[in-house]
Design an enzyme around this catalytic site. Structure first.
Site, short mmCIF file in Angstrom:
data_model
loop_
_atom_site.label_atom_id
_atom_site.label_comp_id
_atom_site.label_asym_id
_atom_site.label_seq_id
_atom_site.Cartn_x
_atom_site.Cartn_y
_atom_site.Cartn_z
CG ASP A 117 -2.04 1.16 1.08
OD1 ASP A 117 -1.70 2.18 0.89
OD2 ASP A 117 -3.24 0.67 1.15
CB ILE A 118 1.04 3.96 -2.48
CG1 ILE A 118 2.39 4.73 -3.03
CG2 ILE A 118 -0.06 4.93 -2.35
CD1 ILE A 118 3.45 3.74 -3.43
CD GLU A 143 -8.22 5.98 -1.56
OE1 GLU A 143 -7.45 6.04 -2.32
OE2 GLU A 143 -8.24 6.25 -0.27
CG HIS A 146 -8.72 -3.52 -1.38
ND1 HIS A 146 -9.89 -2.59 -2.19
CD2 HIS A 146 -8.41 -2.46 -0.38
CE1 HIS A 146 -9.90 -1.60 -1.73
NE2 HIS A 146 -9.26 -1.51 -0.73
CG HIS A 164 -6.38 -2.53 3.77
ND1 HIS A 164 -5.66 -1.50 3.56
CD2 HIS A 164 -7.56 -2.27 3.31
CE1 HIS A 164 -6.39 -0.87 2.76
NE2 HIS A 164 -7.51 -1.12 2.69
P1 AMP Z 1 -9.88 1.98 0.39
O1 AMP Z 1 -10.60 1.59 -0.95
O2 AMP Z 1 -10.26 2.98 1.19
O3 AMP Z 1 -9.42 0.69 1.16
O4 AMP Z 1 -8.32 2.56 -0.21
C1 AMP Z 1 -7.64 1.97 -0.96
C2 AMP Z 1 -6.28 1.66 -0.75
O5 AMP Z 1 -5.24 1.66 -1.87
C3 AMP Z 1 -5.60 2.80 0.36
O6 AMP Z 1 -5.04 2.50 1.51
C4 AMP Z 1 -4.47 3.61 -0.88
O7 AMP Z 1 -3.34 3.95 -0.13
C5 AMP Z 1 -4.29 2.32 -1.55
N1 AMP Z 1 -3.71 2.56 -2.77
C6 AMP Z 1 -4.22 3.64 -3.61
N2 AMP Z 1 -3.53 3.70 -5.17
C7 AMP Z 1 -2.62 3.03 -4.84
C8 AMP Z 1 -1.41 2.67 -5.51
N3 AMP Z 1 -1.62 2.99 -6.72
N4 AMP Z 1 -0.39 1.83 -5.33
C9 AMP Z 1 -0.56 1.15 -3.81
N5 AMP Z 1 -1.54 1.58 -3.20
C10 AMP Z 1 -2.70 2.31 -3.43
#
Ligand code: AMP
Length: 128
Positions: free
Chosen positions: A29-30, A88, A93, A95
């Site tokens: 995760d970035i 988001e 996914h 975590h």
């Molecule tokens: P959420 O849907 O709220 O779980 O958010 C998506 C997750 O993906 C967040 O923790 C972001 O930091 C992560 N994220 C979004 N874009 C990227 C990326 N390009 N590379 C790695 N992680 C990402």
């Protein structure tokens, strides 16, 4: 339009890859809550985790298991938190987050700011 995670799977957007199979992909995760915070995704683009069919869903946990085991060994954390949360990115996914206290998994906390070199070093340690 393809999700940002599908673009990562396709190699159109870079990622710090941890593991890959024919059906799943895992990458750092970035915006990590802790060093090693990893996302596990199905390559199939499905928005909601529980819309995955039973085989995909159970296979995803088994795929995550090996990553979590290595994460625990490498980071020395007490347990690896396994969290399905967030609105988001519309691509299912999980975590995986190294956890020593429950507060380590508070998504309202400020995220770590890591350099590309730090991400790369963590990825090379966690990589299967
Ligand atoms: P959420 O849907 O709220 O779980 O958010 C998506 C997750 O993906 C967040 O923790 C972001 O930091 C992560 N994220 C979004 N874009 C990227 C990326 N390009 N590379 C790695 N992680 C990402």
């Amino acid at each position: 339009m393809a999700s940002i995670f599908s673009k990562i799977v396709a190699g159109e957007i870079p990622s710090y890859k941890i593991a890959e199979s024919d059906k799943y992909y895992a990458f750092l995760d970035i915006n990590p809550l802790a060093a090693g915070h990893t996302l596990v995704i199905p390559k199939q683009e499905v928005d909601y985790f529980y819309d995955l069919d039973d085989d995909m869903l159970s296979g995803m946990i088994i795929f995550a298991k090996e990553i979590a085991q290595k994460m625990k060994a490498v980071t020395g954390c007490k347990k690896v938190a396994t969290v399905v949360l967030g609105l988001e990115v519309a691509h299912a996914h999980i975590h995986l987050i190294p956890m020593n206290n429950e507060s380590d998994v508070d998504f309202r906390r400020e995220k770590l700011k890591l350099t590309p070199e730090e991400f790369q070093e963590i990825a090379s340690k966690l990589k299967l």
